[in-house]
Scaffold this motif. Structure first.
Motif, PDB file in Angstrom:
ATOM      1  N   PHE A 107       0.858  -1.180   0.000  1.00 16.79           N
ATOM      2  CA  PHE A 107       0.000   0.000   0.000  1.00 16.79           C
ATOM      3  C   PHE A 107       0.897   1.234   0.000  1.00 16.79           C
ATOM      4  O   PHE A 107       1.891   1.284   0.735  1.00 16.79           O
ATOM      5  CB  PHE A 107      -0.884   0.041   1.254  1.00 16.79           C
ATOM      6  CG  PHE A 107      -1.835  -1.108   1.405  1.00 16.79           C
ATOM      7  CD1 PHE A 107      -3.069  -1.095   0.778  1.00 16.79           C
ATOM      8  CD2 PHE A 107      -1.494  -2.204   2.187  1.00 16.79           C
ATOM      9  CE1 PHE A 107      -3.958  -2.153   0.927  1.00 16.79           C
ATOM     10  CE2 PHE A 107      -2.370  -3.267   2.347  1.00 16.79           C
ATOM     11  CZ  PHE A 107      -3.604  -3.241   1.713  1.00 16.79           C
ATOM     12  N   GLU A 108       0.506   2.263  -0.784  1.00 24.02           N
ATOM     13  CA  GLU A 108       1.258   3.507  -0.839  1.00 24.02           C
ATOM     14  C   GLU A 108       0.285   4.678  -0.893  1.00 24.02           C
ATOM     15  O   GLU A 108      -0.783   4.584  -1.516  1.00 24.02           O
ATOM     16  CB  GLU A 108       2.168   3.544  -2.066  1.00 24.02           C
ATOM     17  CG  GLU A 108       3.185   2.406  -2.109  1.00 24.02           C
ATOM     18  CD  GLU A 108       4.089   2.448  -3.329  1.00 24.02           C
ATOM     19  OE1 GLU A 108       5.236   2.889  -3.179  1.00 24.02           O
ATOM     20  OE2 GLU A 108       3.635   2.062  -4.414  1.00 24.02           O
ATOM     21  N   LEU A 109       0.647   5.795  -0.266  1.00 25.23           N
ATOM     22  CA  LEU A 109      -0.150   7.018  -0.317  1.00 25.23           C
ATOM     23  C   LEU A 109       0.585   8.068  -1.137  1.00 25.23           C
ATOM     24  O   LEU A 109       1.803   8.222  -1.017  1.00 25.23           O
ATOM     25  CB  LEU A 109      -0.404   7.578   1.082  1.00 25.23           C
ATOM     26  CG  LEU A 109      -1.175   6.725   2.094  1.00 25.23           C
ATOM     27  CD1 LEU A 109      -1.531   7.579   3.311  1.00 25.23           C
ATOM     28  CD2 LEU A 109      -2.412   6.111   1.493  1.00 25.23           C
ATOM     29  N   HIS A 110      -0.183   8.808  -1.956  1.00 30.39           N
ATOM     30  CA  HIS A 110       0.400   9.834  -2.815  1.00 30.39           C
ATOM     31  C   HIS A 110      -0.539  11.018  -2.928  1.00 30.39           C
ATOM     32  O   HIS A 110      -1.745  10.912  -2.679  1.00 30.39           O
ATOM     33  CB  HIS A 110       0.644   9.289  -4.231  1.00 30.39           C
ATOM     34  CG  HIS A 110       1.624   8.164  -4.306  1.00 30.39           C
ATOM     35  ND1 HIS A 110       2.973   8.371  -4.401  1.00 30.39           N
ATOM     36  CD2 HIS A 110       1.448   6.821  -4.282  1.00 30.39           C
ATOM     37  CE1 HIS A 110       3.594   7.204  -4.441  1.00 30.39           C
ATOM     38  NE2 HIS A 110       2.686   6.245  -4.363  1.00 30.39           N
ATOM     39  N   SER A 111       0.015  12.135  -3.375  1.00 28.12           N
ATOM     40  CA  SER A 111      -0.784  13.271  -3.817  1.00 28.12           C
ATOM     41  C   SER A 111      -0.252  13.705  -5.170  1.00 28.12           C
ATOM     42  O   SER A 111       0.798  13.261  -5.619  1.00 28.12           O
ATOM     43  CB  SER A 111      -0.701  14.430  -2.817  1.00 28.12           C
ATOM     44  OG  SER A 111       0.599  15.005  -2.833  1.00 28.12           O
ATOM     45  N   PHE A 148       3.691   9.663   0.691  1.00 27.67           N
ATOM     46  CA  PHE A 148       3.427   9.808   2.119  1.00 27.67           C
ATOM     47  C   PHE A 148       3.809   8.575   2.921  1.00 27.67           C
ATOM     48  O   PHE A 148       3.613   8.553   4.135  1.00 27.67           O
ATOM     49  CB  PHE A 148       1.944  10.123   2.346  1.00 27.67           C
ATOM     50  CG  PHE A 148       1.553  11.499   1.911  1.00 27.67           C
ATOM     51  CD1 PHE A 148       1.409  12.515   2.833  1.00 27.67           C
ATOM     52  CD2 PHE A 148       1.345  11.784   0.568  1.00 27.67           C
ATOM     53  CE1 PHE A 148       1.056  13.795   2.429  1.00 27.67           C
ATOM     54  CE2 PHE A 148       0.999  13.054   0.156  1.00 27.67           C
ATOM     55  CZ  PHE A 148       0.859  14.066   1.081  1.00 27.67           C
ATOM     56  N   GLY A 149       4.335   7.568   2.268  1.00 26.62           N
ATOM     57  CA  GLY A 149       4.715   6.371   2.995  1.00 26.62           C
ATOM     58  C   GLY A 149       4.058   5.139   2.417  1.00 26.62           C
ATOM     59  O   GLY A 149       3.141   5.213   1.596  1.00 26.62           O
ATOM     60  N   SER A 150       4.546   3.988   2.843  1.00 25.59           N
ATOM     61  CA  SER A 150       4.053   2.716   2.323  1.00 25.59           C
ATOM     62  C   SER A 150       4.199   1.638   3.392  1.00 25.59           C
ATOM     63  O   SER A 150       4.986   1.771   4.334  1.00 25.59           O
ATOM     64  CB  SER A 150       4.827   2.317   1.062  1.00 25.59           C
ATOM     65  OG  SER A 150       6.194   2.060   1.364  1.00 25.59           O
ATOM     66  N   LEU A 151       3.438   0.584   3.217  1.00 22.94           N
ATOM     67  CA  LEU A 151       3.574  -0.639   4.005  1.00 22.94           C
ATOM     68  C   LEU A 151       3.436  -1.805   3.057  1.00 22.94           C
ATOM     69  O   LEU A 151       2.549  -1.804   2.190  1.00 22.94           O
ATOM     70  CB  LEU A 151       2.492  -0.734   5.093  1.00 22.94           C
ATOM     71  CG  LEU A 151       2.613   0.166   6.326  1.00 22.94           C
ATOM     72  CD1 LEU A 151       1.394  -0.024   7.224  1.00 22.94           C
ATOM     73  CD2 LEU A 151       3.890  -0.129   7.097  1.00 22.94           C
ATOM     74  N   ASP A 152       4.305  -2.802   3.225  1.00 20.10           N
ATOM     75  CA  ASP A 152       4.177  -3.974   2.361  1.00 20.10           C
ATOM     76  C   ASP A 152       4.096  -5.245   3.188  1.00 20.10           C
ATOM     77  O   ASP A 152       4.139  -5.223   4.420  1.00 20.10           O
ATOM     78  CB  ASP A 152       5.304  -4.028   1.325  1.00 20.10           C
ATOM     79  CG  ASP A 152       6.672  -4.355   1.917  1.00 20.10           C
ATOM     80  OD1 ASP A 152       6.778  -4.689   3.118  1.00 20.10           O
ATOM     81  OD2 ASP A 152       7.656  -4.293   1.162  1.00 20.10           O
ATOM     82  N   SER A 153       3.981  -6.362   2.500  1.00 25.07           N
ATOM     83  CA  SER A 153       3.714  -7.636   3.164  1.00 25.07           C
ATOM     84  C   SER A 153       4.846  -8.088   4.069  1.00 25.07           C
ATOM     85  O   SER A 153       4.644  -8.970   4.915  1.00 25.07           O
ATOM     86  CB  SER A 153       3.417  -8.717   2.119  1.00 25.07           C
ATOM     87  OG  SER A 153       4.336  -8.684   1.056  1.00 25.07           O
TER      88      SER A 153
END
Length: 465
Positions: free
Chosen positions: A139-143, A164-169
Motif C-alpha cells: 500500500f502507498e499514499l500519494h498526492s 506519504f509512505g508505504s507498508l508492504d507484506s
C-alpha cells in the motif's frame, strides 16, 4: 415554489451545459485518437496489428476514465483496478493487480481484507495445500496527478507529486485468522499500534510558510507467484467520517465537470505515455541515450522506481529493453541478483505499453514459474514459437516490443548489490545451446497444461462477480 416556466428555463440551461461539456469531452477523445497515427505524438509504426491495438489501447483509457471521473469519491471510496485485462498500459506487470482509491488525507480511513495463508510473507515455507495469499502486497499514499493525467512530461518535475509512505507484506501485521486492517489518517491515534500510514506531511523545507500537504489517493499492488493457488485479497476501504451517510445526487454542474475530466484523462494518458516512451525511454532511437533509455535487443542499467520512471512500485528495481526479432531470431537473456527479492519477473509489452495476452500465452514468467539451475542464474529466451525450454517468453507474434524485468525487495539493497542483466540475439536453432545441459525440455502437452493454469488464474484474478 418553482413555476413551470422557471423549471423549463432551468432544464434548458442544464441541457446546454451538458451539451457543451459533451462537446469538450468529444474534442478531448478526438485529440487522444490522433495519438494513434499522427507523428507529432510519437506513435509506433502503424502496421495492421499495431493500429488495431492502438484503438483498443484508447478504449482501455476510456474504460478506466469512466470510473475515475464519475465514481471516485473520497467521502465514499472503493478500491478499483487502475490497470486490468481490459485497460492495459504503462508496460504493465502481468503478475499484478494494480489498485487505487481516492481519499482525503485530512480524514481517517480503514482498509480491511481477509487473507488466505500468508506464512510465506514471513519467509516461511508455503503451506503444502490450500489457498495462499498473494506473493506480495503493498500500500502507498500519494498526492498530485496520477502519472500521465496532465499529458505533459513536466509532471515528472520534482515536487509535482508527494509520497506519504508505504507498508508492504514484509511488515504488515495480520490477525490469527488472516485478517488485515490498515488505518490511514493525518495522525496516528494515541495508543494505536496497528498498521498505519500517515496521510499528512508538513510544508516543504523550501516553503516553511506553506500549508500542510495531504494525500489524495491510496494505491498499491498485489503480485502473484503461484497462479494455481494464490488468491486475490478482496480489499475494502471505509471512510470513518461518512459511514452510513449518502452522497449527494448527481446534478448537471457536477456531471459536466466529470465529462470534461473524463475526456482530459483519456487525452492526457494517450499523449503522456507515448512522449514518455519516446523521450525518456528513447524507444525510437531519436534522442541522446539517457539513464532509462531502452536499447534494442539489450537492457538498460537496472534502476529504482522514481518520478523519473513514471512512478512504479517504490520497492522495485527495474530493467528494460526492446526486442526486435525476425522470424528465425530469438533473444537470450541472463540475470544475476544478490539478496532475497520477494518477487522477480520478466514480461513483455507491445509498443503502446500493453502487456500481451498473458492468459493465453506464456508472455511472462515470474520467479516461481521459471526454472532456475543450481548456479542461481536467471535465464530466459524470447521467441516467436516454442523452443521446448521451460523459460520461453512468447512474443505472441509481436516483432518488436518492450522487455521489462522487476525485482522487489522489502528494503532496497545498496546500488552495488542491484541485479545485473544482459541479452543477446541468437538464431532460433541455437537456443538449446544457450542453456545448461541439465535444463529440462517441455513437451507440447506440458505447455498446454501451463497455459490452462494461466487462463484459470486470470479469470479468478479479475472476476467481476
Amino acid at each position: 415554489m418553482m413555476t413551470a416556466v422557471n423549471q423549463h428555463s432551468r432544464n434548458q440551461q442544464s441541457r446546454e451545459l451538458l451539451r457543451e461539456a459533451w462537446d469538450d469531452f468529444i474534442d478531448n477523445i478526438q485529440s487522444a485518437r490522433d495519438a494513434i497515427d499522427q507523428s507529432e505524438y510519437y506513435p509506433p509504426d502503424g502496421d495492421d496489428r499495431t493500429l488495431a491495438e492502438g484503438y483498443r489501447y484508447l478504449a482501455g483509457f476510456m474504460h478506466s476514465a469512466v470510473e475515475r471521473a464519475f465514481h471516485d469519491d473520497a467521502n465514499f471510496p472503493a478500491f478499483r483496478n487502475a490497470i486490468s485485462v481490459y485497460n492495459k498500459s504503462t508496460i504493465d506487470n502481468a503478475d499484478a493487480i494494480y489498485f487505487y482509491a481516492a481519499i482525503d488525507g485530512r480524514q481517517y480511513y480503514r482498509v480491511q481484507a481477509k487473507l488466505a495463508d500468508a506464512q510465506h510473507w514471513r519467509g516461511q515455507e508455503r503451506a503444502s495445500s490450500g489457498a495462499l495469499a498473494p506473493q506480495y502486497l503493498i500500500f502507498e499514499l500519494h498526492s498530485g496527478p496520477m502519472a500521465g493525467d496532465t499529458g505533459d512530461l513536466g509532471e515528472l518535475a520534482p515536487g509535482r507529486r508527494t509520497g506519504f509512505g508505504s507498508l508492504d507484506s514484509s511488515v504488515l501485521q495480520l490477525g490469527d485468522d488472516g485478517q488485515l486492517e490498515l488505518l490511514i489518517g493525518p495522525e496516528r491515534p494515541a495508543g494505536y499500534s496497528g498498521n498505519f500510514i500517515c496521510s499528512r506531511k508538513p510544508p516543504r523545507a523550501s516553503d516553511p510558510g506553506g500549508d500542510d500537504r495531504y494525500a489524495d489517493f491510496i494505491s498499491g499492488r498485489q503480485l502473484f507467484y503461484d497462479w494455481s493457488r494464490e488468491e486475490a485479497a478482496q480489499l475494502t476501504i471505509t471512510a470513518l467520517h461518512s459511514g452510513g451517510r449518502q452522497p449527494a445526487p448527481l446534478d448537471s454542474v457536477r456531471a459536466a465537470r466529470q465529462l470534461r475530466k473524463m475526456g482530459a484523462i483519456v487525452r492526457g494518458q494517450m499523449h503522456f505515455w507515448l512522449a514518455f516512451y519516446d523521450r525518456i525511454l528513447n524507444s525510437r532511437g531519436r534522442h541522446q541515450e539517457g539513464r532509462y533509455a531502452m536499447p534494442v535487443n539489450g537492457y538498460n542499467r537496472p534502476n529504482a522506481a522514481s518520478g523519473d520512471t513514471g512512478g512504479g512500485m517504490s520497492t522495485n528495481i527495474y530493467a528494460g529493453g526492446i526486442f526486435d526479432l525476425g522470424e528465425n531470431d530469438a533473444l537470450y537473456i541472463e540475470a544475476r541478483y544478490s539478496g532475497e527479492p520477494v518477487y522477480t519477473s520478466l514480461h513483455l509489452s507491445n509498443l503502446w505499453g500493453e502487456s500481451p495476452d498473458y492468459a493465453n500465452h506464456q508472455s511472462s514468467l515470474n520467479g516461481f514459474q521459471m526454472a532456475m539451475g543450481a548456479d542461481g542464474v536467471q535465464r530466459w529466451v524470447v521467441a516467436h514459437r516454442d523452443p521446448g525450454v521451460p523459460n520461453w517468453i512468447d512474443t505472441t507474434g509481436l516483432r518488436r516490443g518492450y522487455l521489462s524485468n522487476r525485482w522487489a525487495y522489502p528494503e532496497l539493497p545498496d546500488e552495488d548489490q542491484w541485479p545485473t542483466i544482459s541479452a543477446r540475439k541468437v538464431a532460433f536453432s541455437d537456443i538449446s545451446g544457450c542453456f545448461p545441459a541439465d535444463t529440462p525440455s517441455v513437451t507440447p502437452a506440458e505447455r498446454r497444461t501451463a497455459i490452462a493454469e494461466r487462463q484459470s488464474h486470470v479469470q479468478r484474478r479479475f472476476r467481476v462477480f
